[in-house]
Every structure is written in structure tokens, then in C-alpha cells.
Design a protein around this motif. Structure first.
Motif, PDB file in Angstrom:
ATOM      1  N   GLU A 117      49.789  40.080  29.598  1.00 23.41           N
ATOM      2  CA  GLU A 117      49.146  41.392  29.501  1.00 23.41           C
ATOM      3  C   GLU A 117      47.623  41.262  29.669  1.00 23.41           C
ATOM      4  O   GLU A 117      46.996  41.993  30.463  1.00 23.41           O
ATOM      5  N   ALA A 118      47.019  40.324  28.943  1.00 26.22           N
ATOM      6  CA  ALA A 118      45.571  40.126  29.040  1.00 26.22           C
ATOM      7  C   ALA A 118      45.172  39.577  30.400  1.00 26.22           C
ATOM      8  O   ALA A 118      44.147  39.975  30.973  1.00 26.22           O
ATOM      9  N   LEU A 119      45.987  38.678  30.942  1.00 22.87           N
ATOM     10  CA  LEU A 119      45.673  38.101  32.251  1.00 22.87           C
ATOM     11  C   LEU A 119      45.668  39.165  33.338  1.00 22.87           C
ATOM     12  O   LEU A 119      44.770  39.206  34.192  1.00 22.87           O
ATOM     13  N   ALA A 120      46.649  40.052  33.322  1.00 18.55           N
ATOM     14  CA  ALA A 120      46.710  41.115  34.325  1.00 18.55           C
ATOM     15  C   ALA A 120      45.517  42.058  34.207  1.00 18.55           C
ATOM     16  O   ALA A 120      44.914  42.458  35.223  1.00 18.55           O
ATOM     17  N   MET A 121      45.144  42.414  32.996  1.00 17.14           N
ATOM     18  CA  MET A 121      44.010  43.320  32.807  1.00 17.14           C
ATOM     19  C   MET A 121      42.680  42.661  33.213  1.00 17.14           C
ATOM     20  O   MET A 121      41.828  43.288  33.838  1.00 17.14           O
ATOM     21  N   GLU A 122      42.505  41.379  32.865  1.00 16.91           N
ATOM     22  CA  GLU A 122      41.261  40.694  33.214  1.00 16.91           C
ATOM     23  C   GLU A 122      41.130  40.534  34.725  1.00 16.91           C
ATOM     24  O   GLU A 122      40.053  40.746  35.298  1.00 16.91           O
ATOM     25  N   VAL A 123      42.211  40.150  35.388  1.00 19.72           N
ATOM     26  CA  VAL A 123      42.159  40.002  36.850  1.00 19.72           C
ATOM     27  C   VAL A 123      41.886  41.345  37.511  1.00 19.72           C
ATOM     28  O   VAL A 123      41.095  41.446  38.452  1.00 19.72           O
ATOM     29  N   SER A 124      42.516  42.406  37.011  1.00 20.82           N
ATOM     30  CA  SER A 124      42.275  43.734  37.588  1.00 20.82           C
ATOM     31  C   SER A 124      40.820  44.157  37.416  1.00 20.82           C
ATOM     32  O   SER A 124      40.199  44.697  38.350  1.00 20.82           O
ATOM     33  N   PHE A 125      40.273  43.901  36.240  1.00 19.60           N
ATOM     34  CA  PHE A 125      38.880  44.288  36.020  1.00 19.60           C
ATOM     35  C   PHE A 125      37.928  43.462  36.885  1.00 19.60           C
ATOM     36  O   PHE A 125      36.937  43.984  37.405  1.00 19.60           O
ATOM     37  N   GLU A 126      38.198  42.164  37.060  1.00 12.12           N
ATOM     38  CA  GLU A 126      37.343  41.337  37.909  1.00 12.12           C
ATOM     39  C   GLU A 126      37.393  41.817  39.356  1.00 12.12           C
ATOM     40  O   GLU A 126      36.370  41.817  40.058  1.00 12.12           O
ATOM     41  N   ILE A 127      38.558  42.238  39.816  1.00 15.46           N
ATOM     42  CA  ILE A 127      38.667  42.768  41.179  1.00 15.46           C
ATOM     43  C   ILE A 127      37.860  44.053  41.319  1.00 15.46           C
ATOM     44  O   ILE A 127      37.140  44.250  42.302  1.00 15.46           O
ATOM     45  N   LEU A 128      37.956  44.928  40.335  1.00 10.12           N
ATOM     46  CA  LEU A 128      37.194  46.183  40.381  1.00 10.12           C
ATOM     47  C   LEU A 128      35.686  45.924  40.310  1.00 10.12           C
ATOM     48  O   LEU A 128      34.903  46.572  41.012  1.00 10.12           O
ATOM     49  N   ARG A 129      35.266  44.968  39.502  1.00 10.37           N
ATOM     50  CA  ARG A 129      33.838  44.662  39.414  1.00 10.37           C
ATOM     51  C   ARG A 129      33.316  44.071  40.713  1.00 10.37           C
ATOM     52  O   ARG A 129      32.237  44.435  41.179  1.00 10.37           O
ATOM     53  N   GLU A 130      34.076  43.178  41.318  1.00  9.67           N
ATOM     54  CA  GLU A 130      33.642  42.602  42.590  1.00  9.67           C
ATOM     55  C   GLU A 130      33.631  43.642  43.692  1.00  9.67           C
ATOM     56  O   GLU A 130      32.730  43.658  44.539  1.00  9.67           O
ATOM     57  N   ALA A 131      34.599  44.543  43.682  1.00 12.67           N
ATOM     58  CA  ALA A 131      34.615  45.616  44.684  1.00 12.67           C
ATOM     59  C   ALA A 131      33.420  46.549  44.509  1.00 12.67           C
ATOM     60  O   ALA A 131      32.816  47.003  45.490  1.00 12.67           O
ATOM     61  N   GLY A 132      33.049  46.828  43.255  1.00 14.50           N
ATOM     62  CA  GLY A 132      31.891  47.675  43.017  1.00 14.50           C
ATOM     63  C   GLY A 132      30.597  47.047  43.475  1.00 14.50           C
ATOM     64  O   GLY A 132      29.681  47.744  43.928  1.00 14.50           O
ATOM     65  N   LEU A 133      30.499  45.700  43.406  1.00  8.89           N
ATOM     66  CA  LEU A 133      29.294  45.026  43.874  1.00  8.89           C
ATOM     67  C   LEU A 133      29.190  45.015  45.387  1.00  8.89           C
ATOM     68  O   LEU A 133      28.090  45.092  45.945  1.00  8.89           O
TER      69      LEU A 133
END
Length: 539
Positions: free
Chosen positions: A379-395
Motif C-alpha cells: 500500500e505504501a509502496l504504491a502511494m509513494e511511487v505514484s506521488f514520485e511520478i506526479l512530482r516528476e511530471a510536475g517538474l
């Protein structure tokens, strides 16, 4: 008969050696530097033809032939790279001086003939500051590509390289990566000479020394090291020189190239070099005894050696009062540990140590996780990976929509995942707090290190609980204590413990109490100031 055979054998060997020599020259032609390291020709046309051949008749290489002197008997060539020089200055100070002012002077006759002509032009005619003699094609090419105007004369194997740099560049603007509420609003540019001038304005001392060199066989990038003589340790300065001189590469385009080639720990997740685009931050580090490495073409300047505490500090710490700065530093350290261990503690407690939670909170978490089909780690791994993808996309997306996409995407995905039963609401809260805490770390490279180490700690927590987290922390601390930055311990002044340097580590003492420079950085000039402590007002 024997003599005849030996003679034939010798001639065959000579033929074979000559064939091998020709084959070697064919497979391994002379290096470009050896071809270009030739003296200039006497004939101006030969020199111009050679330059055209070396540049492949490039359109940006401007060559103009003129005649100088009262009768125009002397041929001269003006050569420059279009876009790298100030054309207005070249017109006023070179062409006008040679073509108009020399019309009134009879330089074709004594006493200005022969070698005296070049001395007369250099001392009496050319009204520019920096004039260098060139005698070979290597210096000619380097000067031509550095924004200088080349002057060649028919019948002479010597010419001039006149400083006329004037390319377009970005003006001094406010740094975008290191924002502060209080402090200077100027940042470095891509021009190395502008950057050195900004530091000269901050430190008006003749002991601020600059050493320059060209690195890169193809790019020939200007790289400079700056330090304050008498404050910086001479052994560290010499180590920086040796590491830069060992670099053998075709091009240097950014300080990241230099950092990766000369850093101490090649495979460590923690950075052992510090970079900044703020002149005030670099000047403050120079005054402490560190060395700055500047690279032409980038606004980021490297600082060596560095310590771990430096990455959790901000230039604004020294513009506010000591008590405010100390509070902010404590917040940064708390944010550092939350960003590193937040999901790990949640996984360990909910998986192995439920007895540590209050009963009401444990019932609430159990009710939330009742419909979640995955364990806490997945559960935590999926959420962390999703957030990292969104942060990199925002940059990487355009600024106009980058922040909106990251914020909206996080909200939509988080709420949809909770409603669909993939994750619990508590996990979304933990991941959000972890992400916000990572933004409090002022240094971007250290925040990336935290993001990298977060996943191994999550795996340790899922496997061994709090015991795994403690073992991971011990291993991380041992690794950090083993790191060196140009011979200086990375964890100083915590390990080794240096009592005098604690005045500017976790705490920030008042200005009058910070009278000593870091002991491991400056060995000669240790005293920073002799300001006495203020006395309380008597009533």
C-alpha cells in the motif's frame, strides 16, 4: 652468395618496415592538436586558407582583408567569430584605428619597418586593453573561439589576439532554486566572468585568488577555482588542483560533470559536494575556508569540502536572529527524519507493533484497512511511487500547468484510491505528510537522497519492524561517518565531535559568539572576529 642473400633480406625488411609505417599512419593519423600546433605562415593568404580549411569554411568565421598605411602597401587580415565579439567595439577600436588613423602615418618606411611595425601597432595604434601575441595555430584557434579578434599581417609570422568578447547572455536575476524571504536577490549567470565579478563584489580582498584552466578536449571549457589565500587550507587547494588536472574527457557542459569526476564517494547516495547559484552563499563558504569551482556555461557553483550539517542550512539563517534560526534548523531536522522514516514507522507499527497504539486509534485504523486487499508495505509502496511520478511530471511540464497537474493529480488519485478501497485514508495522510516534510529540506540533492533511502527503510520495516529500522539507521550513520569530502569528515562536527564548531551546527549561536572558523577547514587564520559579547543594559 651469402652477401647477396643478406643484402636482399635487409632490403625486404626495410620495405616491410616502410609498409608497416605507412599502414600505421593511415590507421592512426596525427592528432588534431599536433596538426594545429604549427607556426604561422609568412603569407597572409596561406594563413587565411589554413583557417578556412580548419573550420570547413564555416559561415560564422568572418575574415576580412584590408590594407593599412599611408600608401596601403601592407596587407592585414581581421578574423573573428560572429556572435562572440562586440562588433561595435571591433569597428571603433580596431578597424577605424588601422584603416583611418594609419593613413596619416608612413609606416612602410623606417623606423617602423620590419619587426618594429608590430610593436608600433601594439603600443601606439590599437586602443584596447588586452592584446596577446600569437605565433602558432593552436593559440590562434583557442583565441578565435574564445571571443577574440585575430589580426594577421602579410610577411609576418606573428599576429595579435585582441579581447573583444560581447556575446548575448542572461542578465543577473533572482535565483529560482534557492528562494529566501530576506537576503540578496541576485544569482549567478552562465558567464563565468560575471560570476567571478559577483564574488569580487562580496569579498573586496586581494587574497581572493582565482586559478583558471581549460578542461575538455573538444569543448575546452573554462573552469576556475576560487579561494581566499591565508584562510583556505593549502593541502585542500592542492588536492582540488590535482583532481581537476586528472580529468580527461572530451567536454564539460555543467558542474555536474566535474562533480561526478572528482567526488570522493562515487556510489554513496549522499552528496559530498555542495552547489549553489547564490553569490552570498558561495562568498560565505569562501570566508569559512572552502574552495569554489566555477564552470563557464552554468549558473551553479560547486563548493568543497562540505559537511552534512551544511545541507540542512540556508543562506537566510545568517540574516535572521539566532533564536529564530535555531528554531528553523530544528524544524528542518525533524522534517528530514519524517521524510526518511514516516512511511517506515507506519508500516512497522501497523504490521508488528499494534500494541504501541491507543485502543481507539487501533480500532479506527483496523476499520479503515478492513476492505484494503494489500498489506501495508504494498500500500505504501504504491502511494509513494505514484506521488514520485506526479512530482516528476510536475517538474518537467510547463510552469503554467505543472503545479496544477501535480496538485490536482494527487488529490484526485488519493481520493479515488481511498473510495475504491485500494488504500486506506491513514496511508494517504502519512504519504502526504512525508512529501511535505521532504520539501522543507533546502538542498535538492539531499532531498533526492532521502527519497532514495525511503524505500529500503520501508522494506526493512515490513520485514523486521522497528528492529529493522534501527539496524538501517545504524548502517546509514556508519556509512555517513565513513565518508570524506576532500579529506574532511562528512559528519563533522558531530563525528568526530568538535566542541568549538557546535556554534554553527545544530544550533546557530549569536553573531558575537561565532568567533572561530571551522577547525577542519582553516588551519592558519582561525579567528573570524573579535567582537566582544554585548553587555546587558544597566538600569
Amino acid at each position: 652468395m651469402n652477401l647477396f642473400k643478406s643484402k636482399n633480406k635487409k632490403s625486404f625488411k626495410e620495405k616491410w618496415d616502410n609498409l608497416q609505417k605507412r599502414q600505421t599512419q593511415k590507421n592512426f593519423p596525427p592528432k588534431k592538436s599536433e596538426e594545429n600546433n604549427q607556426p604561422l605562415e609568412f603569407c597572409l593568404k596561406d594563413n587565411i586558407q589554413k583557417i578556412n580549411e580548419l573550420f570547413g569554411n564555416s559561415d560564422d568565421i568572418i575574415i576580412r582583408e584590408i590594407r593599412i598605411g599611408k600608401e596601403g602597401k601592407i596587407k592585414a587580415g581581421i578574423i573573428f567569430t560572429d556572435g562572440l565579439i562586440d562588433s561595435g567595439s571591433a569597428q571603433n577600436f580596431i578597424m577605424e584605428s588601422l584603416m583611418i588613423d594609419l593613413r596619416m602615418t608612413n609606416i612602410e618606411t623606417e623606423p617602423y619597418n620590419g619587426t618594429k611595425l608590430l610593436s608600433y601597432l601594439k603600443e601606439m595604434v590599437l586602443t584596447v586593453g588586452d592584446i596577446q601575441d600569437i605565433n602558432d595555430y593552436t593559440n590562434l584557434l583557442d583565441s578565435l573561439l574564445s571571443g577574440k579578434v585575430i589580426l594577421l599581417f602579410d610577411g609576418y609570422t606573428q599576429g595579435f589576439a585582441v579581447e573583444m568578447k560581447g556575446w548575448k547572455q542572461r542578465s543577473v536575476e533572482e535565483p529560482t532554486t534557492e528562494t529566501t524571504i530576506r537576503g540578496p536577490r541576485e544569482g549567478f549567470t552562465e558567464n563565468i566572468r560575471v560570476n567571478t565579478a559577483l564574488l569580487r563584489r562580496k569579498i573586496n580582498d586581494h587574497n581572493l585568488w582565482i586559478e583558471s584552466r581549460k578542461i575538455g578536449k573538444v569543448s575546452k571549457t573554462n573552469v576556475s577555482i576560487m579561494y581566499i589565500k591565508g584562510i583556505a587550507d593549502d593541502k585542500i587547494v592542492e588536492e582540488v588542483r590535482k583532481r581537476l588536472d586528472r580529468i580527461k574527457i572530451d567536454s564539460i557542459l555543467e558542474t555536474g560533470y566535474i562533480e561526478e569526476l572528482i567526488e570522493d564517494a562515487k556510489w554513496s547516495p549522499f552528496p559530498t559536494m555542495y552547489h549553489s547559484e547564490r553569490p552570498d552563499a558561495i562568498a560565505a563558504n569562501l570566508l569559512e575556508g572552502r574552495i569554489a569551482i566555477l564552470v563557464d556555461g552554468t549558473p551553479f557553483v560547486l563548493i568543497v569540502p562540505v559537511m552534512f550539517a551544511q545541507f540542512l542550512q540556508s543562506p537566510e539563517d545568517y540574516y535572521n536572529r539566532a533564536d529564530i534560526t535555531t528554531l528553523l534548523r530544528f524544524l528542518r531536522y525533524i522534517g528530514f527524519f519524517i521524510a526518511l522514516l514516516g512511511p517506515s514507522f507506519y508500516i512497522a507499527i501497523t504490521t508488528f507493533h499494534q500494541e504501541m497504539l491507543p485502543t481507539q486509534l487501533l480500532i479506527t485504523l483496523a476499520a479503515q484497512r478492513e476492505g484494503v486487499p494489500f498489506p501495508a508495505f504494498i500500500e505504501a509502496l504504491a502511494m509513494e511511487v505514484s506521488f514520485e511520478i506526479l512530482r516528476e511530471a510536475g517538474l518537467r511540464m510547463p510552469k503554467a500547468i505543472g503545479q496544477a497537474v501535480s496538485i490536482v493529480g494527487t488529490l484526485v488519485i488519493g481520493s479515488a484510491a481511498v473510495e475504491a478501497g485500494f488504500v486506506s485514508a491513514a496511508m494517504v495522510i502519512v504519504v502526504a505528510i512525508t512529501a511535505i516534510s521532504s520539501f522543507i529540506v533546502s538542498n535538492y540533492e539531499l532531498s533526492i537522497s532521502i527519497r532514495m533511502l525511503r524505500f529500503p527503510f520501508m522494506a526493512l520495516a515490513a520485514s523486521f519492524g522497528l528492529f529493522g529500522i534501527i539496524v538501517g539507521l545504524i548502517g546509514m550513520v556508519l556509512h555517513m561517518c565513513s565518508l570524506r569530502s576532500f579529506g574532511v569528515p562528512f559528519m563533522a562536527p558531530f563525528g568526530p565531535y568538535i566542541h568549538d564548531d557546535q556554534q554553527d551546527a545544530l544550533f546557530r549561536f549569536p553573531r558575537w559568539a561565532m568567533s572561530k572558523r571551522p577547525r577542519l577547514l582553516s588551519q592558519t587564520n582561525i579567528t573570524r572576529e573579535d567582537t566582544p559579547a554585548p553587555k546587558p543594559d544597566s538600569k
